[in-house]
Every structure is written in structure tokens, then in C-alpha cells.
Design a protein around this motif. Structure first.
Motif, PDB file in Angstrom:
ATOM      1  N   ASP A  11       0.909  -1.232   0.058  1.00 32.86           N
ATOM      2  CA  ASP A  11      -0.017   0.090  -0.036  1.00 32.86           C
ATOM      3  C   ASP A  11       1.010   1.135   0.010  1.00 32.86           C
ATOM      4  O   ASP A  11       1.116   1.971   1.227  1.00 32.86           O
ATOM      5  CB  ASP A  11      -1.007   0.018   1.204  1.00 32.86           C
ATOM      6  N   ALA A  12       1.342   1.427  -1.051  1.00 37.31           N
ATOM      7  CA  ALA A  12       2.468   2.688  -1.323  1.00 37.31           C
ATOM      8  C   ALA A  12       2.289   3.947  -0.718  1.00 37.31           C
ATOM      9  O   ALA A  12       3.031   4.655  -0.416  1.00 37.31           O
ATOM     10  CB  ALA A  12       2.906   2.549  -2.695  1.00 37.31           C
ATOM     11  N   PRO A  13       0.888   4.154  -0.635  1.00 39.74           N
ATOM     12  CA  PRO A  13       0.538   5.766  -0.240  1.00 39.74           C
ATOM     13  C   PRO A  13       0.936   5.844   1.493  1.00 39.74           C
ATOM     14  O   PRO A  13       0.826   6.905   1.951  1.00 39.74           O
ATOM     15  CB  PRO A  13      -0.864   6.037  -0.397  1.00 39.74           C
ATOM     16  N   THR A  14       0.911   4.703   2.188  1.00 34.46           N
ATOM     17  CA  THR A  14       0.866   4.532   3.432  1.00 34.46           C
ATOM     18  C   THR A  14       2.185   3.878   3.911  1.00 34.46           C
ATOM     19  O   THR A  14       2.725   2.987   3.438  1.00 34.46           O
ATOM     20  CB  THR A  14      -0.365   4.145   4.135  1.00 34.46           C
ATOM     21  N   ILE A  15       2.643   4.262   4.930  1.00 36.85           N
ATOM     22  CA  ILE A  15       3.772   3.338   5.759  1.00 36.85           C
ATOM     23  C   ILE A  15       2.958   2.429   6.943  1.00 36.85           C
ATOM     24  O   ILE A  15       2.397   2.916   7.933  1.00 36.85           O
ATOM     25  CB  ILE A  15       4.719   4.617   6.369  1.00 36.85           C
ATOM     26  N   ASN A  16       3.539   1.326   7.025  1.00 31.21           N
ATOM     27  CA  ASN A  16       2.952   0.294   8.067  1.00 31.21           C
ATOM     28  C   ASN A  16       4.270   0.369   8.881  1.00 31.21           C
ATOM     29  O   ASN A  16       5.253  -0.620   8.589  1.00 31.21           O
ATOM     30  CB  ASN A  16       2.678  -1.094   7.388  1.00 31.21           C
ATOM     31  N   LEU A  17       3.944   0.704  10.021  1.00 29.14           N
ATOM     32  CA  LEU A  17       4.970   0.598  11.199  1.00 29.14           C
ATOM     33  C   LEU A  17       5.122  -0.847  11.723  1.00 29.14           C
ATOM     34  O   LEU A  17       6.009  -1.025  12.465  1.00 29.14           O
ATOM     35  CB  LEU A  17       4.865   1.583  12.400  1.00 29.14           C
ATOM     36  N   HIS A  18       4.087  -1.725  11.518  1.00 29.13           N
ATOM     37  CA  HIS A  18       4.061  -3.190  12.334  1.00 29.13           C
ATOM     38  C   HIS A  18       4.943  -3.986  11.343  1.00 29.13           C
ATOM     39  O   HIS A  18       5.081  -5.151  11.783  1.00 29.13           O
ATOM     40  CB  HIS A  18       2.835  -3.467  12.457  1.00 29.13           C
ATOM     41  N   GLU A  19       5.373  -3.807   9.965  1.00 31.78           N
ATOM     42  CA  GLU A  19       6.222  -4.601   9.300  1.00 31.78           C
ATOM     43  C   GLU A  19       7.607  -4.183   9.386  1.00 31.78           C
ATOM     44  O   GLU A  19       8.002  -3.155   8.854  1.00 31.78           O
ATOM     45  CB  GLU A  19       5.557  -4.416   7.845  1.00 31.78           C
TER      46      GLU A  19
END
Length: 59
Positions: A11-19
Motif C-alpha cells: 500500500d505505497a501511499p501509507t507506511i506500515n509501522l508494524h512490518e
């Protein structure tokens, strides 16, 4: 011979802090420590454009 793939955020528009791998990707791309990304996300949200702007980097 094993193929190597460079992972990119799904999901390129957002950053996943959990990965972990995704945090490594953004940290390497922007040349900043993970803790700085986490702090910035807390201030401006998970949007890549907003985080990049706050860090003074290109999205």
C-alpha cells in the motif's frame, strides 16, 4: 539459483509501522533511522507524502 526480489510496500501511499521489512525499506530509501520515521508518523500520520515532506525528502 534462488531469485532475489526487492520488496516494496503493498500500500505505497501509507507506511506500515508494524512490518519490519517495510520500516527497513523506508529507512533505507530516506536515509533516516527508524525511530525518526516513527516519531514523524506520530506527528503527521501514516501518509508517505506527509512523512516525506516532514523529513525533507522526496516521496
Amino acid at each position: 539459483m534462488a531469485a532475489t526480489f526487492r520488496r516494496h510496500p503493498q500500500d505505497a501511499p501509507t507506511i506500515n509501522l508494524h512490518e519490519d521489512w517495510e520500516m527497513r525499506y523506508w529507512s533505507d530509501r530516506w536515509g533516516v533511522p527508524r525511530c525518526q520515521i516513527v516519531e514523524t508518523v506520530k506527528r503527521v500520520g501514516v501518509g508517505v507524502k506527509n512523512v516525506a515532506r516532514a523529513l525533507g525528502k522526496d516521496a
